[in-house]
Every structure is written in structure tokens, then in C-alpha cells.
Scaffold this motif. Structure first.
Motif, PDB file in Angstrom:
ATOM      1  N   VAL A 103       0.866  -1.181   0.000  1.00 59.73           N
ATOM      2  CA  VAL A 103       0.000   0.000   0.000  1.00 59.73           C
ATOM      3  C   VAL A 103       0.900   1.227   0.000  1.00 59.73           C
ATOM      4  CG1 VAL A 103      -1.714   1.346   1.277  1.00 59.73           C
ATOM      5  CG2 VAL A 103      -1.856  -1.159   1.251  1.00 59.73           C
ATOM      6  N   VAL A 104       0.685   2.118  -0.952  1.00 60.22           N
ATOM      7  CA  VAL A 104       1.450   3.358  -1.032  1.00 60.22           C
ATOM      8  C   VAL A 104       0.515   4.511  -0.719  1.00 60.22           C
ATOM      9  CG1 VAL A 104       2.763   4.910  -2.539  1.00 60.22           C
ATOM     10  CG2 VAL A 104       3.062   2.429  -2.725  1.00 60.22           C
ATOM     11  N   VAL A 105       0.900   5.379   0.222  1.00 60.47           N
ATOM     12  CA  VAL A 105       0.073   6.514   0.622  1.00 60.47           C
ATOM     13  C   VAL A 105       0.760   7.808   0.208  1.00 60.47           C
ATOM     14  CG1 VAL A 105      -0.928   7.788   2.552  1.00 60.47           C
ATOM     15  CG2 VAL A 105      -0.970   5.287   2.548  1.00 60.47           C
ATOM     16  N   ALA A 106       0.083   8.584  -0.649  1.00 60.52           N
ATOM     17  CA  ALA A 106       0.542   9.923  -1.008  1.00 60.52           C
ATOM     18  C   ALA A 106      -0.337  10.910  -0.242  1.00 60.52           C
ATOM     19  CB  ALA A 106       0.434  10.153  -2.512  1.00 60.52           C
ATOM     20  N   GLY A 107       0.161  11.364   0.878  1.00 62.44           N
ATOM     21  CA  GLY A 107      -0.625  12.239   1.737  1.00 62.44           C
ATOM     22  C   GLY A 107       0.150  12.532   3.004  1.00 62.44           C
ATOM     23  N   GLY A 108      -0.568  13.021   4.010  1.00 59.96           N
ATOM     24  CA  GLY A 108       0.062  13.374   5.274  1.00 59.96           C
ATOM     25  C   GLY A 108      -0.219  12.375   6.367  1.00 59.96           C
ATOM     26  N   ASP A 109       0.071  12.761   7.607  1.00 59.46           N
ATOM     27  CA  ASP A 109      -0.060  11.851   8.738  1.00 59.46           C
ATOM     28  C   ASP A 109      -1.511  11.443   8.995  1.00 59.46           C
ATOM     29  OD1 ASP A 109       2.752  11.695   9.713  1.00 59.46           O
ATOM     30  OD2 ASP A 109       2.500  13.858   9.885  1.00 59.46           O
TER      31      ASP A 109
ATOM     32  N   LEU B 167      11.017   8.206  10.157  1.00 62.18           N
ATOM     33  CA  LEU B 167      11.620   7.093   9.424  1.00 62.18           C
ATOM     34  C   LEU B 167      12.800   7.528   8.557  1.00 62.18           C
ATOM     35  CD1 LEU B 167       8.307   5.337   8.348  1.00 62.18           C
ATOM     36  CD2 LEU B 167       9.909   4.550  10.101  1.00 62.18           C
ATOM     37  N   CYS B 168      13.156   8.809   8.627  1.00 59.01           N
ATOM     38  CA  CYS B 168      14.274   9.358   7.830  1.00 59.01           C
ATOM     39  C   CYS B 168      14.041   9.173   6.332  1.00 59.01           C
ATOM     40  CB  CYS B 168      15.600   8.730   8.242  1.00 59.01           C
ATOM     41  SG  CYS B 168      16.076   9.078   9.950  1.00 59.01           S
ATOM     42  N   LEU B 169      12.791   9.293   5.895  1.00 57.89           N
ATOM     43  CA  LEU B 169      12.473   9.186   4.476  1.00 57.89           C
ATOM     44  C   LEU B 169      12.775  10.499   3.771  1.00 57.89           C
ATOM     45  CD1 LEU B 169       9.031   7.347   4.670  1.00 57.89           C
ATOM     46  CD2 LEU B 169      11.196   6.389   3.885  1.00 57.89           C
ATOM     47  N   PRO B 170      13.176  10.453   2.517  1.00 61.80           N
ATOM     48  CA  PRO B 170      13.373  11.699   1.769  1.00 61.80           C
ATOM     49  C   PRO B 170      12.035  12.398   1.558  1.00 61.80           C
ATOM     50  CG  PRO B 170      13.554   9.806   0.313  1.00 61.80           C
ATOM     51  CD  PRO B 170      13.478   9.259   1.703  1.00 61.80           C
ATOM     52  N   LEU B 171      12.035  13.720   1.646  1.00 65.22           N
ATOM     53  CA  LEU B 171      10.804  14.482   1.432  1.00 65.22           C
ATOM     54  C   LEU B 171      10.593  14.813  -0.037  1.00 65.22           C
ATOM     55  CD1 LEU B 171      10.853  16.859   4.535  1.00 65.22           C
ATOM     56  CD2 LEU B 171       9.842  14.582   4.297  1.00 65.22           C
TER      57      LEU B 171
ATOM     58  N   ASP C 237      11.473   6.121  -5.094  1.00 66.50           N
ATOM     59  CA  ASP C 237      12.630   5.255  -5.314  1.00 66.50           C
ATOM     60  C   ASP C 237      12.901   4.358  -4.106  1.00 66.50           C
ATOM     61  OD1 ASP C 237      12.879   6.454  -7.764  1.00 66.50           O
ATOM     62  OD2 ASP C 237      14.630   7.677  -7.229  1.00 66.50           O
ATOM     63  N   VAL C 238      12.622   4.864  -2.896  1.00 69.08           N
ATOM     64  CA  VAL C 238      12.778   4.041  -1.694  1.00 69.08           C
ATOM     65  C   VAL C 238      11.854   2.832  -1.765  1.00 69.08           C
ATOM     66  CG1 VAL C 238      12.359   3.970   0.804  1.00 69.08           C
ATOM     67  CG2 VAL C 238      13.588   5.901  -0.199  1.00 69.08           C
ATOM     68  N   ILE C 239      10.618   3.066  -2.227  1.00 67.24           N
ATOM     69  CA  ILE C 239       9.664   1.964  -2.365  1.00 67.24           C
ATOM     70  C   ILE C 239      10.140   0.977  -3.427  1.00 67.24           C
ATOM     71  CG2 ILE C 239       7.277   1.377  -2.969  1.00 67.24           C
ATOM     72  CD1 ILE C 239       6.544   4.253  -1.959  1.00 67.24           C
TER      73      ILE C 239
ATOM     74  N   ILE D 268       4.678   8.347   0.486  1.00 66.65           N
ATOM     75  CA  ILE D 268       5.016   9.499  -0.348  1.00 66.65           C
ATOM     76  C   ILE D 268       4.629  10.732   0.461  1.00 66.65           C
ATOM     77  CG2 ILE D 268       4.637  10.692  -2.532  1.00 66.65           C
ATOM     78  CD1 ILE D 268       5.973   7.953  -2.839  1.00 66.65           C
ATOM     79  N   PRO D 269       5.580  11.428   1.084  1.00 64.47           N
ATOM     80  CA  PRO D 269       5.246  12.520   2.014  1.00 64.47           C
ATOM     81  C   PRO D 269       4.650  13.722   1.291  1.00 64.47           C
ATOM     82  CG  PRO D 269       7.611  12.372   1.695  1.00 64.47           C
ATOM     83  CD  PRO D 269       7.030  11.212   0.965  1.00 64.47           C
ATOM     84  N   ALA D 270       3.350  13.898   1.421  1.00 63.58           N
ATOM     85  CA  ALA D 270       2.654  14.977   0.718  1.00 63.58           C
ATOM     86  C   ALA D 270       1.713  15.729   1.648  1.00 63.58           C
ATOM     87  CB  ALA D 270       1.875  14.405  -0.473  1.00 63.58           C
ATOM     88  N   GLY D 271       2.022  15.711   2.939  1.00 59.80           N
ATOM     89  CA  GLY D 271       1.204  16.439   3.897  1.00 59.80           C
ATOM     90  C   GLY D 271       1.862  17.739   4.308  1.00 59.80           C
ATOM     91  N   THR D 272       1.355  18.335   5.364  1.00 58.30           N
ATOM     92  CA  THR D 272       1.918  19.579   5.876  1.00 58.30           C
ATOM     93  C   THR D 272       3.117  19.307   6.778  1.00 58.30           C
ATOM     94  OG1 THR D 272      -0.271  20.587   5.818  1.00 58.30           O
ATOM     95  CG2 THR D 272       1.404  21.691   7.142  1.00 58.30           C
ATOM     96  N   ALA D 273       2.973  18.354   7.693  1.00 57.18           N
ATOM     97  CA  ALA D 273       4.027  18.086   8.673  1.00 57.18           C
ATOM     98  C   ALA D 273       4.908  16.907   8.293  1.00 57.18           C
ATOM     99  CB  ALA D 273       3.395  17.832  10.041  1.00 57.18           C
TER     100      ALA D 273
END
Length: 327
Positions: free
Chosen positions: A90-96, A128-132, A139-141, A116-121
Motif C-alpha cells: 500500500v502506497v500513501v501519497a498524503g500526510g499523517d 523514518l528518515c524518508l526523503p521528502l 525510489d525508496v519503495i 510518499i510525504p505529501a502532507g503539511t508536517a
């Protein structure tokens, strides 16, 4: 300048490897990820655009991507469960908030999570030290390296980052989607100033390891991960895979002290102040005289009395193979 990254062909894609716990049989899990379910929060600050970029990146890497239709957050677990057969992640493009909404389905289906970090915070992504950067996160996925992380549960509602009562709950009530879209992470500071001007301490009972403590507090927070609330730190040594909660209670008589400790709060050193009560454990209870709402990952999900329980290694998540140093 946009950095160019080489995307492997389907034949070159590595098997997904998992750390943080061995599968039955004695070795790490090894699966080939090809079809993924993508949840896109079009209502987040950049969810729709980020989802499109990530989808293209994953398709170019040889993945079959099924995108969720527009709907309410409550619909997401049912959609994931309905399409889980044959899916590998499951891939989530959104925020917390969107990540919080899909957490129940991750547990019931056992599917690993790509973020996929696409939220405000993007607090979970930071933990998790993921690239923003969107393409780098995709690419991490594609690289397929995974680890298992803990989930928290408050009255049965699962959360990744923090669940709390008091100040941050009032902040969640006041923080509008329009404000987050307009001001980004600055919206947290703007709204916090408004909330603080009228916030008053309340009485509560904290139960930890069978011992009850009565407190007069502005906020009680129970953290599973490291970051929350737009980059605030639960505790400077907190980890999301250490199978324990970090609780703090802000027992200030004067609000100016809360402002004075703002820097320490961001660094997770607020527990050194004598007005901050700190506990670690695998379960807690919070009782209040009247019902008070509980905020989990930015969403109000339940109310006191509240029981917090730890779910160790409950979710598998894609992470960088080499973790960059924290700020």
C-alpha cells in the motif's frame, strides 16, 4: 537543478527485504513487489500532484499501480481490504492523517506500507528518515528495503506518531485544512498562539504500571514515534521500533514557561524541565473528571477515559537501506 536518478527495469528490481524481525522459517522475508495500491489524499497540501509524480515514477520502475477513488478517510480501509488480493504493498501519497486512516487495513491485510510525504508536517516520514522529495520517496519503495515498526492504540484506535489530550487536541480542532494549505508548517505556530491565549490547565489521573498519579496539566501526550505536530519531538531518544511509549505531561502554572522551553520542545529535551512529568512504558491510562477528546496523528478519534496499548512490530514499512543522520 532536478537530480536525475536511474530507475531499474522490472528485471533489475531487487527482492524486497525486511529487517526488524524474521519470518517463520528463520530468515528475513523476501517478496517481489509488482502491484501496489495507491491511496492519494487530494485534499492535502500537495497530495494530488505528489500522487501523480509518484505513480509515474513507480510505473516507470515496472509496477502496476491501482489508485484509490476519491472518498472519505473512513472508506480507505475497506477499499484496501477489498483490493488486497494480488497486491504487494500500500502506497500513501498524503500526510499523517491519511496514514492514520489506513493503519487498520495495514494490520488486517499485512501489506507493507510505502510513504510518499505529501502532507503539511510529514512527521512519520521524518521519524523514518524518508526523503521528502517525491521522486526520491518513490525510489525508496522501488528499492524494496523494509523494516517493521510499532503502532500505538488508544481505545482501539491505532496511531503512528502521538495521541494526546489537552493543548494539541485544541490545536487539531482549530487547525483548518485551508490554513495548512495556505501557510504550511507555519500554520501550526499561528494556530498554537491562538489556542495558548485561552488554554487553561485541567485535572487528570495518569495510571502507569499500576500506580495512579493525579496531575494538573496543559497536555498529556503518549508518543510512539519521534516527531509530531509539525516537527516537535516527543523525546530525544524515542524510536518507532523500540516497543515502548514515551509519555509526558506539561504541568505548568504559567504559560510563559511553555514559550521559554520552545526550543527544547523541538529537540525533545523538554523532559529535563521540572514542570514536565515523563514516563516510559507499554501501556497507560488517562482519566479526567469530564470527557476530553483525544487527538491521534492530528485527528480527533476518541475521548477519555483512555487506555493506551503498544502493538510491537505491527506494520512493515519501506525505508532507505542506509539511514541518513538525523538533524
Amino acid at each position: 537543478m532536478i537530480e536525475t536518478r536511474v530507475i531499474p527495469t522490472p528485471e533489475e528490481l531487487p527482492l524486497a527485504t525486511e529487517t526488524g524481525g524474521a519470518e517463520e522459517g528463520g530468515g528475513p522475508a523476501a517478496i517481489s513487489v509488482r502491484r501496489v495500491l495507491m491511496v492519494v489524499n487530494g485534499g492535502s497540501r500537495s497530495g494530488g500532484e505528489a500522487g501523480g509524480i509518484a505513480e509515474s515514477r513507480l510505473r516507470a520502475a515496472g509496477f502496476d499501480v491501482l489508485v484509490s477513488p476519491p472518498g472519505k478517510p473512513d472508506d480507505l480501509p475497506r477499499w484496501i481490504e477489498a483490493h488486497a488480493d494480488g497486491a504487494e504493498a500500500v502506497v500513501v501519497a498524503g500526510g499523517d492523517g491519511t496514514l492514520n486512516a489506513v493503519a487498520p487495513a495495514l494490520v488486517t491485510t499485512g501489506l507493507p506500507l510505502g510513504i510518499i510525504p505529501a502532507g503539511t508536517a510529514n512527521d512519520l516520514a521524518r521519524t523514518l528518515c524518508l526523503p521528502l522529495d517525491i521522486e526520491a520517496a518513490a525510489d525508496v519503495i522501488a528499492a524494496g528495503h523494509r523494516k517493521r515498526i510499532d503502532l500505538g492504540s488508544v481505545n482501539g484506535h491505532k496511531f503512528f506518531n502521538v495521541a494526546s489530550v489537552g493543548l494539541s487536541t485544541e490545536l487539531a480542532r482549530e487547525l483548518s485544512s485551508e490554513s495548512k494549505r495556505r501557510f504550511g508548517r507555519l500554520s501550526y505556530a499561528i494556530t498554537a498562539a491562538k489556542v495558548l491565549s485561552r488554554m487553561r490547565p485541567f485535572r487528570a489521573v495518569i495510571v502507569a504500571s499500576g500506580i495512579s498519579v493525579r496531575v494538573r496539566t496543559l497536555q498529556i501526550a503518549v508518543g510512539n514515534g519521534r516527531y509530531y505536530g509539525g516537527g516537535m519531538t516527543v523525546e530525544q531518544t524515542a524510536e518507532i521500533d523500540d516497543a515502548r511509549f514515551d509519555l509526558y505531561s506539561l504541568e505548568f502554572g504559567r504559560l510563559w514557561k511553555l514559550l521559554a522551553m520552545a526550543y527544547d520542545f523541538r529537540k525533545g529535551r523538554h523532559v529535563m524541565w521540572r514542570e514536565v512529568r515523563a514516563e516510559r512504558g507499554v501501556s497507560f491510562e488517562i482519566h479526567t473528571r469530564k470527557r476530553r477528546p483525544i487527538n491521534a496523528d492530528g485527528e480527533i478519534v476518541t475521548s477519555t477515559p483512555a487506555r493506551f496499548e503498544m502493538l510491537p512490530k505491527a506494520v512493515s514499512v519501506f525505508v532507505p537501506k542506509e539511514t541518513p543522520p538525523r538533524d
